[in-house]
Design a protein around this motif. Structure first.
Motif, PDB file in Angstrom:
ATOM      1  N   LEU A  90      -3.091  12.809   1.939  1.00 41.56           N
ATOM      2  CA  LEU A  90      -3.550  12.990   3.320  1.00 41.56           C
ATOM      3  C   LEU A  90      -3.820  11.663   4.013  1.00 41.56           C
ATOM      4  CD1 LEU A  90      -5.952  16.042   2.919  1.00 41.56           C
ATOM      5  CD2 LEU A  90      -3.563  16.017   3.662  1.00 41.56           C
ATOM      6  N   LYS A  91      -3.947  10.599   3.239  1.00 44.50           N
ATOM      7  CA  LYS A  91      -4.126   9.273   3.827  1.00 44.50           C
ATOM      8  C   LYS A  91      -3.791   8.221   2.785  1.00 44.50           C
ATOM      9  CE  LYS A  91      -9.059   8.713   2.757  1.00 44.50           C
ATOM     10  NZ  LYS A  91     -10.375   8.379   3.304  1.00 44.50           N
ATOM     11  N   GLU A  92      -3.567   7.009   3.247  1.00 47.98           N
ATOM     12  CA  GLU A  92      -3.264   5.928   2.319  1.00 47.98           C
ATOM     13  C   GLU A  92      -4.496   5.597   1.475  1.00 47.98           C
ATOM     14  OE1 GLU A  92      -2.030   2.726   4.781  1.00 47.98           O
ATOM     15  OE2 GLU A  92       0.075   3.398   4.864  1.00 47.98           O
ATOM     16  N   PRO A  93      -4.284   5.166   0.234  1.00 46.10           N
ATOM     17  CA  PRO A  93      -5.430   4.753  -0.592  1.00 46.10           C
ATOM     18  C   PRO A  93      -6.181   3.596   0.064  1.00 46.10           C
ATOM     19  CG  PRO A  93      -3.403   4.806  -1.891  1.00 46.10           C
ATOM     20  CD  PRO A  93      -3.015   5.003  -0.476  1.00 46.10           C
ATOM     21  N   GLU A  94      -7.484   3.629  -0.026  1.00 45.10           N
ATOM     22  CA  GLU A  94      -8.328   2.550   0.474  1.00 45.10           C
ATOM     23  C   GLU A  94      -9.175   2.028  -0.677  1.00 45.10           C
ATOM     24  OE1 GLU A  94     -10.605   4.370   3.530  1.00 45.10           O
ATOM     25  OE2 GLU A  94      -8.929   4.551   4.943  1.00 45.10           O
ATOM     26  N   ILE A 137       0.822  -1.202   0.000  1.00 45.84           N
ATOM     27  CA  ILE A 137       0.000   0.000   0.000  1.00 45.84           C
ATOM     28  C   ILE A 137       0.860   1.258   0.000  1.00 45.84           C
ATOM     29  CG2 ILE A 137      -0.236   0.234   2.504  1.00 45.84           C
ATOM     30  CD1 ILE A 137      -3.039   0.601  -0.120  1.00 45.84           C
ATOM     31  N   ASN A 138       2.034   1.197   0.620  1.00 46.91           N
ATOM     32  CA  ASN A 138       2.930   2.362   0.607  1.00 46.91           C
ATOM     33  C   ASN A 138       3.451   2.646  -0.798  1.00 46.91           C
ATOM     34  OD1 ASN A 138       2.651   2.820   3.342  1.00 46.91           O
ATOM     35  ND2 ASN A 138       4.434   1.567   3.893  1.00 46.91           N
ATOM     36  N   THR A 139       3.747   1.580  -1.525  1.00 44.98           N
ATOM     37  CA  THR A 139       4.205   1.743  -2.907  1.00 44.98           C
ATOM     38  C   THR A 139       3.109   2.348  -3.770  1.00 44.98           C
ATOM     39  OG1 THR A 139       5.697  -0.152  -2.700  1.00 44.98           O
ATOM     40  CG2 THR A 139       5.089   0.521  -4.932  1.00 44.98           C
ATOM     41  N   ILE A 140       1.880   1.867  -3.598  1.00 42.91           N
ATOM     42  CA  ILE A 140       0.754   2.391  -4.369  1.00 42.91           C
ATOM     43  C   ILE A 140       0.523   3.862  -4.043  1.00 42.91           C
ATOM     44  CG2 ILE A 140      -1.744   2.209  -4.717  1.00 42.91           C
ATOM     45  CD1 ILE A 140      -1.452  -0.811  -4.220  1.00 42.91           C
TER      46      ILE A 140
END
Length: 691
Positions: free
Chosen positions: A493-497, A472-475
């Motif tokens: 502002l936030k990780e993709p969900e 998820i960090n890579t994405i």
């Protein structure tokens, strides 16, 4: 013990075949081979020569009864840059059923012949060119790098490969091209057969010269300085662009089906391990549709894609027992396993041969199994509904009724008594909906960006695999880098969900960003700043013409649909009018819509494109250009404001703000100035009328 013995014998056979060819064989040419002449200085346009090499002769001669294929290539080095490639000779063959024999490698320099054929200088190595695709064919390459090669040298290399793949039962098939994208001095094709040759020609009227040679029929095609093919970009992969000769000993597609039914025959009963898995699927699923999907999921996701296509293994699948127990196989292995499992569940299913690129052009070919490059599965349910599945894909969503199947167009089902292709019409739209919400700050600097993207069908399958294969960090980093090309100093502002509706096969991704500066100086209006909104999901869908006339079709991505919505929440009132533009052509449908909600102070901009055909015909190119120009007028959206107006505090006063449509296809200085002037003129006229 029986399996171990079989594997040991197979290993010995492979090793023996390889060891037979660790030393290159050198022999004189067979007596049946004609010695073709060539011109040292053929009448070609020297300015068309590429990479410093001119092919003086391409000679292909085949003795079909003897299973001998002779090749001769004579190359002239016209520039020093051609020395590198011309001095390296590389010939591949399959050691399980072929033998490679070199006859001559000569350098002709100033009329003198220098012999460069020396077995001690060859290297025979195994080169798996498809290893990155998890396919291994066991082929060997005989390589030699010639010493003392110079500009203006002529290199004459010829060799014979003996042996046809035994899977074809002495039936021959091949394709020969009679020109190239670069100049060629001469192309010669000669075939010896004891039967009447079944051939077909495409893009040429050249008929073969037929003679009798040693009680055999000899068919020849000879072309001197053939007109080179003028390459154009985006030609569909299915298009036959060159003068082509097609050969096949198969009389009709029924013969190919009969060959396929025999080749794909399951010769041993399913073992207990496989039957146990099938019974488990049978117990856990009630309807036949659920069982079909469960089998597909198992073959796709629990049996990895890997193929050892040695010898006849390039056509004959391994037994379902072997594929199940080793948990890997190529397309034909996985397809036959799926068919076997469904048949055991009393579900009608068959392997089906397709070509992933040729699509409808496969109808132009002569019948032969060599013209297929992929195997899939056809399933017929009790209601006589037909479904197609590709077992080599992974993590596909949907039910058995809406699982995406690629647009292969035509397939040959390996079912007895089949005489023609199945015509496969894709029902997918592969729609992607992108919704971008911009909340613009009151100081005309930054904005908050909320993005919701919904992927369907194959796009959902793709994104599902993307999230499975990447952290998820890579994405998050990749997404942030993507948007940073459009907005300065953008931060996530936030990780993709994401949410994933497997049954509907819809995957939705949620993102949120802070843009420090959405406004930038206008390039051609220095006293203004602008915010530009680009429908990035629509980019690269349509071919952008670079010339007025085309000789070949233009490839388009199909089936594809994209909708890109902007909701722009403004800090102040804006002078915006509702607008709409629609282009409905044979190739695509385009809808652009702008709506301004004065009460909410919001702009809604919608871009929608649906590709309606997989290609554009040359005769339709002029209309396509006109349609693209129409799209160009309304592609994208830009807001701009005079710098002098920024900071004026008046809750009852509308700022002197405006907007323009941007062209992301082709925009120049004069086009932009023209748009700005027209908009300004319209505004002045309307203001005058209102007063």
């Amino acid at each position: 013990m029986k399996k171990l013995t079989y594997l040991l014998l197979y290993f010995i056979l492979v090793c023996f075949s390889v060891n037979c060819q660790t030393q290159v064989i050198i022999k004189e040419k067979s007596s049946w081979i004609n010695n073709e002449s060539f011109e040292v200085n053929p009448n070609v346009n020297l300015d068309d020569i590429s990479q410093g090499n001119l092919l003086l002769l391409a000679d292909y001669q085949v003795h079909i009864p003897k299973q001998e294929s002779f090749y001769r290539f004579v190359t002239k080095i016209t520039d020093n840059v051609g020395v590198q490639t011309a001095s390296s000779i590389n010939v591949s063959y399959d050691p399980l059923y072929q033998e490679l024999i070199f006859h001559e490698i000569n350098i002709i320099r100033d009329g003198k012949i220098i012999n460069k054929l020396d077995a001690d200088y060859f290297q025979v190595i195994r080169r798996e060119l498809n290893a990155e695709n998890h396919l291994y064919d066991g082929s060997l390459s005989a390589m030699i790098n010639l010493s003392d090669v110079r500009t203006n040298d002529i290199i004459d290399c010829n060799y014979t490969i003996i042996g046809f793949n035994p899977i074809h039962n002495n039936k021959y098939g091949n394709i020969f091209y009679l020109n190239d994208v670069v100049p060629v001095g001469k192309v010669h094709v000669g075939l010896l057969t004891n039967n009447q040759l079944n051939y077909k020609i495409i893009n040429t009227d050249l008929q073969p010269k037929i003679t009798n040679k040693s009680a055999l029929n000899y068919y020849e095609w000879t072309v001197t300085t053939p007109e080179k093919f003028d390459f154009e970009d985006n030609i569909p992969a299915w298009k036959f662009t060159h003068p082509t000769v097609i050969i096949s000993d198969y009389k009709n597609w029924s013969d190919v089906v009969n060959w396929g039914v025999e080749t794909f025959k399951i010769e041993v009963p399913l073992d207990n391990n496989l039957l146990s898995e099938i019974n488990e699927i049978d117990k856990k699923n009630n309807s036949q549709g659920e069982k079909i999907k469960a089998v597909l999921d198992f073959v796709q996701n629990d049996v990895r894609y890997l193929g050892y296509e040695l010898g006849i293994g390039s056509y004959k699948p391994n037994s379902p027992n072997k594929v199940f127990n080793q948990r890997y196989g190529d397309c034909k292995d996985k397809s036959l396993l799926m068919v076997a499992m469904l048949n055991q569940l009393d579900i009608e299913a068959y392997p089906m041969l397709v070509h992933t690129n040729l699509k409808h052009s496969i109808n132009q070919l002569l019948p032969s199994p060599i013209f297929f490059d992929h195997c899939v599965v056809k399933v017929i349910d009790p209601a006589e509904n037909t479904f197609y599945y590709d077992p080599t894909l992974t993590n596909q969503g949907g039910t058995h009724q809406n699982t995406h199947f690629p647009n292969y167009e035509y397939g040959l089902v390996l079912k007895p008594n089949t005489t023609e292709f199945d015509s496969i019409t894709s029902t997918s739209s592969n729609k992607v909906i992108t919704e971008e919400e911009y909340i613009i700050e009151d100081n005309y600097k930054g904005a908050t960006l909320n993005i919701v993207t919904t992927y369907t069908e194959v796009e959902a399958d793709f994104m599902r695999n993307y999230f499975k294969n990447n952290g998820i960090n890579t994405i998050a980093k990749e997404n942030e880098n993507f948007y940073s090309t459009y907005y300065y100093n953008i931060k996530s502002l936030k990780e993709p969900e994401f949410t994933d509706n497997i049954i509907k096969n819809e995957l939705t991704v949620f993102e949120k960003y802070k843009i420090d500066s959405i406004w930038t100086p206008m390039r051609f209006k220095e006293d203004h700043i602008a915010a530009t909104f680009t429908p990035t999901s629509l980019l690269n869908l349509l071919y952008i013409p670079t010339k007025e006339i085309r000789n070949n079709e233009i490839n388009l991505p199909y089936p594809v649909a994209r909708q890109h919505n902007f909701k722009i929440k403004l800090p102040k009132k804006w002078n915006i009018q509702n607008m709409n533009d629609i282009v409905n052509s044979e190739s695509f449908y385009y809808d652009w819509d702008v709506k301004y909600n004065r009460k909410k102070n919001e702009i809604d901009v919608t871009h929608f494109i649906k590709i309606q055909n997989s290609y554009i015909k040359p005769n339709d190119f002029k209309q396509y250009q006109a349609d693209i120009n129409q799209v160009d007028k309304s592609f994208g959206f830009t807001l701009y404001v005079p710098k002098s107006e920024i900071g004026i505090a008046s809750s009852n006063k509308n700022l002197n703000l405006s907007f323009v449509v941007i062209s992301l296809f082709k925009i120049g200085i004069y086009v932009l100035i023209f748009i700005v002037l027209i908009l300004a003129l319209i505004w002045i006229i309307k203001k005058y009328k209102n007063s």
